[in-house]
Write a protein that holds these residues in place. Structure first.
Motif, short mmCIF file in Angstrom:
data_model
loop_
_atom_site.label_atom_id
_atom_site.label_comp_id
_atom_site.label_asym_id
_atom_site.label_seq_id
_atom_site.Cartn_x
_atom_site.Cartn_y
_atom_site.Cartn_z
N MET A 303 0.83 -1.21 0.00
CA MET A 303 0.00 0.00 0.00
C MET A 303 0.86 1.26 0.00
N ASN A 304 1.93 1.24 0.78
CA ASN A 304 2.81 2.40 0.86
C ASN A 304 3.44 2.70 -0.50
N ILE A 305 3.95 1.65 -1.15
CA ILE A 305 4.59 1.85 -2.46
C ILE A 305 3.57 2.30 -3.51
N MET A 306 2.36 1.75 -3.45
CA MET A 306 1.34 2.15 -4.41
C MET A 306 0.93 3.60 -4.22
N LEU A 307 0.88 4.07 -2.98
CA LEU A 307 0.58 5.49 -2.73
C LEU A 307 1.68 6.38 -3.29
#
Length: 409
Positions: A303-307
């Motif tokens: 999720m962090n990388i996608m954000l």
């Protein structure tokens, strides 16, 4: 046809985005790889233990009984004190219990066993010849000791299949040779086939079996009490009668009054093995749960990388929307990226887990078995994490205003 073409285009864009940041994508999936690999390995250990228990039940049979002294407990905790069972109890059961009942006493202790310059600390197990029939042991070579050798306290031994490995000597060399137990010389007269055990702390293949009289008076220094008694009901339909007969005989031997609590317990071998299996399963779930935390951590990393990816590609999103891409197209694209990362990590994790389970089986001889269900579950859980932790970044990307996105620097 048009919808299929659009779908393939979205998938191609998502894959291209992952390949454009290959190193970052690989590091992002690392948490998923570790989590899935750990879960697969832990479940493989539990599955292997369960299969070993089932094989043990089949090899022993459901009519085998274990009779043990009742260990006293205080507030649910064992105090270490227990009643005693003696050879006279086993003899009384043999002579006075119901017909069709095989009985064998058990007395054991770990002792130093030596052959030439090799030595190992092994379990010395004193019993009667009937013990081997009760537990369905088979000979690989040689013979079993007999009743005459029990009565004469002869120094003869039958060794388990792993004893030769412990003494670093081929079994065919040990057979007919002499070994020393606490400095006492024993003739090795037989070698047993491999039995196996789900319990690594009590492996029958690592035992040295000797007559119970020899064990008590020559090896264990006059120890007169037993660890327990094994029994086998030859007729499965006579289990209830056997329980009642054993209870009656032992109550008379221990001088227990009617209604008084027995100082012994009678348990079916299946019950003992099932209890062990349930305990092992509980630990498997615990370890798998701990390993599952890695999956959640990996999902948070996704999720962090996608954000971050949404922020970096704001202008790209604006261009796509200006060219006619809908919110659903953008949402689906980012979900595909998140799902692909998790499934890729899950697939690699399955390979690592399978490799770890194989390594433990071949190197440490642990019982492991990778089931199809665990693989499907791990991949499904990975996909679920990809969708769950990918929805927020995907929705954020889909809601970006195209005008603001085109102005983004």
């Amino acid at each position: 046809m048009k919808g299929t073409k659009l779908l393939l285009e979205i998938v191609a864009v998502a894959v291209a985005a992952i390949r454009a940041n290959a190193l970052r994508s690989a590091l992002t999936t690392l948490g998923i790889v570790i989590g899935v690999g750990a879960v697969i390995t832990m479940v493989a250990l539990g599955e292997g233990a369960q299969r070993a228990v089932e094989a043990q039940i089949e090899s022993i049979g459901t009519t085998t009984l274990s009779i043990n002294p009742l260990r006293s407990r205080s507030m649910g905790v064992s105090t270490g004190q227990s009643s005693r069972m003696y050879l006279s109890d086993a003899e009384a059961l043999r002579d006075r219990a119901s017909e069709g009942l095989l009985v064998a006493p058990e007395v054991s202790s770990r002792q130093q066993v030596t052959y030439l310059r090799y030595n190992s600390n092994l379990e010395i197990f004193g019993t009667w010849p009937s013990y081997f029939e009760i537990n369905n042991y088979t000979l690989a070579a040689g013979r079993l000791f007999n009743e005459g050798e029990v009565q004469g306290r002869r120094r003869v031994a039958v060794i388990g299949s792993s004893v030769a490995d412990e003494l670093q000597t081929p079994p065919e060399v040990l057979l007919g040779s002499t070994i020393q137990v606490r400095g006492i010389i024993f003739d090795v007269v037989g070698v047993l086939e491999e039995k196996g055990s789900p319990n690594p702390w009590q492996n029958p293949d690592e035992r040295v079996y000797i007559p119970v009289s020899t064990a008590q008076y020559r090896v264990f220094g006059g120890r007169d009490y037993l660890n327990g008694i094994s029994a086998k009901v030859l007729d499965p339909d006579g289990m209830d009668a056997a329980y009642a007969s054993i209870d009656g005989v032992l109550r008379r031997e221990h001088r227990l009054r009617p209604g008084e609590t027995a100082d012994f317990q009678i348990r079916n071998a299946t019950d003992l093995l099932n209890t062990f299996a349930e305990t092992g399963q509980t630990f498997t779930f615990l370890l798998a749960g701990i390993a599952g935390v890695s999956l959640l951590v990996g999902g948070i990393g996704i999720m962090n990388i996608m954000l971050v990816s949404v922020t970096e590609r704001t202008r790209e999103i604006g261009v796509r929307k200006a060219l006619g891409a809908t919110r659903a197209n953008i949402l689906f694209q980012f979900l595909i990226e998140s799902l692909a990362l998790c499934l890729l990590g899950g697939a690699i994790g399955v390979l690592f887990g399978w490799g770890g389970a194989t390594l433990m089986r071949q190197v440490w001889n642990w019982n492991t078995a990778v089931s199809v269900d665990s693989v499907v579950l791990a991949l499904g859980f990975s996909a679920g994490i990809g969708l769950f932790f990918g929805i927020w970044p995907a929705r954020r990307a889909a809601r970006l205003d195209p005008i603001d996105s085109l102005r983004y620097e």
